[in-house]
Design a protein around this motif. Structure first.
Motif, PDB file in Angstrom:
ATOM      1  N   UNK A   1       0.883  -1.169   0.000  1.00  0.00           N
ATOM      2  CA  UNK A   1       0.000   0.000   0.000  1.00  0.00           C
ATOM      3  C   UNK A   1       0.917   1.214   0.000  1.00  0.00           C
ATOM      4  N   UNK A   2       0.505   2.277  -0.674  1.00  0.00           N
ATOM      5  CA  UNK A   2       1.399   3.435  -0.824  1.00  0.00           C
ATOM      6  C   UNK A   2       1.681   4.169   0.476  1.00  0.00           C
ATOM      7  N   UNK A   3       0.857   4.003   1.495  1.00  0.00           N
ATOM      8  CA  UNK A   3       1.051   4.687   2.774  1.00  0.00           C
ATOM      9  C   UNK A   3       2.071   3.994   3.678  1.00  0.00           C
ATOM     10  N   UNK A   4       2.501   2.794   3.327  1.00  0.00           N
ATOM     11  CA  UNK A   4       3.344   1.986   4.207  1.00  0.00           C
ATOM     12  C   UNK A   4       4.808   2.430   4.164  1.00  0.00           C
ATOM     13  N   UNK A   5       5.333   2.829   5.323  1.00  0.00           N
ATOM     14  CA  UNK A   5       6.720   3.267   5.425  1.00  0.00           C
ATOM     15  C   UNK A   5       7.723   2.170   5.106  1.00  0.00           C
ATOM     16  N   UNK A   6       7.439   0.936   5.530  1.00  0.00           N
ATOM     17  CA  UNK A   6       8.352  -0.157   5.205  1.00  0.00           C
ATOM     18  C   UNK A   6       8.352  -0.429   3.704  1.00  0.00           C
ATOM     19  N   UNK A   7       7.188  -0.347   3.071  1.00  0.00           N
ATOM     20  CA  UNK A   7       7.101  -0.580   1.624  1.00  0.00           C
ATOM     21  C   UNK A   7       7.876   0.477   0.844  1.00  0.00           C
ATOM     22  N   UNK A   8       7.720   1.737   1.221  1.00  0.00           N
ATOM     23  CA  UNK A   8       8.402   2.802   0.490  1.00  0.00           C
ATOM     24  C   UNK A   8       9.919   2.692   0.635  1.00  0.00           C
ATOM     25  N   UNK A   9      10.382   2.085   1.716  1.00  0.00           N
ATOM     26  CA  UNK A   9      11.823   1.944   1.927  1.00  0.00           C
ATOM     27  C   UNK A   9      12.409   0.675   1.320  1.00  0.00           C
ATOM     28  N   UNK A  10      11.585  -0.301   0.974  1.00  0.00           N
ATOM     29  CA  UNK A  10      12.121  -1.560   0.450  1.00  0.00           C
ATOM     30  C   UNK A  10      11.679  -1.884  -0.976  1.00  0.00           C
ATOM     31  N   UNK A  11      10.419  -1.638  -1.313  1.00  0.00           N
ATOM     32  CA  UNK A  11       9.967  -2.044  -2.652  1.00  0.00           C
ATOM     33  C   UNK A  11      10.703  -1.354  -3.795  1.00  0.00           C
ATOM     34  N   UNK A  12      11.006  -0.063  -3.704  1.00  0.00           N
ATOM     35  CA  UNK A  12      11.780   0.527  -4.805  1.00  0.00           C
ATOM     36  C   UNK A  12      13.152  -0.140  -4.978  1.00  0.00           C
ATOM     37  N   UNK A  13      13.769  -0.547  -3.894  1.00  0.00           N
ATOM     38  CA  UNK A  13      15.066  -1.234  -3.973  1.00  0.00           C
ATOM     39  C   UNK A  13      14.873  -2.614  -4.589  1.00  0.00           C
ATOM     40  N   UNK A  14      13.854  -3.333  -4.134  1.00  0.00           N
ATOM     41  CA  UNK A  14      13.574  -4.665  -4.685  1.00  0.00           C
ATOM     42  C   UNK A  14      13.204  -4.556  -6.163  1.00  0.00           C
ATOM     43  N   UNK A  15      12.493  -3.496  -6.540  1.00  0.00           N
ATOM     44  CA  UNK A  15      12.146  -3.292  -7.951  1.00  0.00           C
ATOM     45  C   UNK A  15      13.396  -3.099  -8.804  1.00  0.00           C
ATOM     46  N   UNK A  16      14.314  -2.301  -8.316  1.00  0.00           N
ATOM     47  CA  UNK A  16      15.568  -2.081  -9.059  1.00  0.00           C
ATOM     48  C   UNK A  16      16.366  -3.377  -9.143  1.00  0.00           C
ATOM     49  N   UNK A  17      16.390  -4.121  -8.040  1.00  0.00           N
ATOM     50  CA  UNK A  17      17.079  -5.415  -8.001  1.00  0.00           C
ATOM     51  C   UNK A  17      16.472  -6.376  -9.024  1.00  0.00           C
ATOM     52  N   UNK A  18      15.158  -6.476  -9.046  1.00  0.00           N
ATOM     53  CA  UNK A  18      14.480  -7.355 -10.007  1.00  0.00           C
ATOM     54  C   UNK A  18      14.794  -6.925 -11.436  1.00  0.00           C
ATOM     55  N   UNK A  19      14.773  -5.633 -11.680  1.00  0.00           N
ATOM     56  CA  UNK A  19      15.074  -5.109 -13.006  1.00  0.00           C
ATOM     57  C   UNK A  19      16.488  -5.503 -13.431  1.00  0.00           C
ATOM     58  N   UNK A  20      17.462  -5.310 -12.542  1.00  0.00           N
ATOM     59  CA  UNK A  20      18.848  -5.612 -12.891  1.00  0.00           C
ATOM     60  C   UNK A  20      19.099  -7.114 -13.017  1.00  0.00           C
ATOM     61  N   UNK A  21      18.303  -7.919 -12.312  1.00  0.00           N
ATOM     62  CA  UNK A  21      18.454  -9.376 -12.398  1.00  0.00           C
ATOM     63  C   UNK A  21      17.701  -9.960 -13.578  1.00  0.00           C
ATOM     64  N   UNK A  22      16.811  -9.175 -14.181  1.00  0.00           N
ATOM     65  CA  UNK A  22      16.017  -9.666 -15.300  1.00  0.00           C
ATOM     66  C   UNK A  22      14.768 -10.416 -14.860  1.00  0.00           C
ATOM     67  N   UNK A  23      14.280 -10.096 -13.673  1.00  0.00           N
ATOM     68  CA  UNK A  23      13.076 -10.736 -13.142  1.00  0.00           C
ATOM     69  C   UNK A  23      11.893  -9.784 -13.268  1.00  0.00           C
TER      70      UNK A  23
END
Length: 179
Positions: free
Chosen positions: A64-86
């Motif tokens: 959910x966009x209001x979640x502080x843990x999500x805003x701090x981790x999902x963008x990093x995981x998204x970049x990681x997935x992108x760089x890994x080709x997932x």
């Protein structure tokens, strides 16, 4: 032959927006979401380890966009997935209670984000969330004694110092255990 669960996983994954599409719908903390994503710098060894994992991997996040843990981790995981080709997709937690209830923190809490890992058949391999284990342990012990605002400041400091590297390493462990 795929099972009904795998077919449901496939259908739900395919209907979910990509991370970039999800970012277009973010209303709360939009600048923070984008800022975290723009500043991601991943350790080369984690990216190389991810690229060396055989198989086709798909990640489905509950957020959910209001979640502080999500805003701090999902963008990093998204970049990681992108760089890994997932492929990473994101669903809203509150619109998917059945899926959320299969991934409760401690068997009782609908804490987010949750990142579910699927293999090429859409069989669930494992899941990660809602925050790095070291930070989760702190929240459940020392962090509980702090006033909410102070606890959040400490969480933000931890995330800023860690830069998402622990979350990515823990997520990578899910893949490594399967291979």
């Amino acid at each position: 032959m795929t099972t009904p669960v795998e077919e449901d996983n496939r259908a739900r994954f395919n209907s979910a927006p990509t991370f970039q599409e999800y970012m277009e719908t973010v209303e709360q903390n939009a600048e923070l979401w984008q800022g975290v994503y723009d500043r991601v710098r991943l350790p080369a060894e984690l990216v190389e380890a991810a690229r060396s994992c055989p198989g086709t991997w798909r990640l489905l996040a509950l957020s959910e966009d209001w979640c502080g843990d999500a805003v701090n981790t999902l963008p990093v995981i998204a970049r990681f997935a992108q760089e890994a080709g997932w492929d990473l997709r994101v669903l809203e937690r509150d619109s998917n209670p059945d899926l959320m209830d299969r991934h409760l923190t401690g068997g009782r809490s609908r804490s987010i984000p949750v990142v579910i890992v699927f293999d090429e058949r859409f069989e669930e391999v494992g899941w990660w969330g809602p925050r790095p284990q070291k930070l989760q342990d702190w929240v459940l012990s020392e962090g509980c004694s702090l006033e909410r605002g102070e606890r959040y400041r400490e969480l933000r400091r931890w995330y800023a110092k860690d830069r998402g590297h622990t979350a990515v390493a823990e997520l990578l462990d899910i893949f490594c255990q399967r291979v």
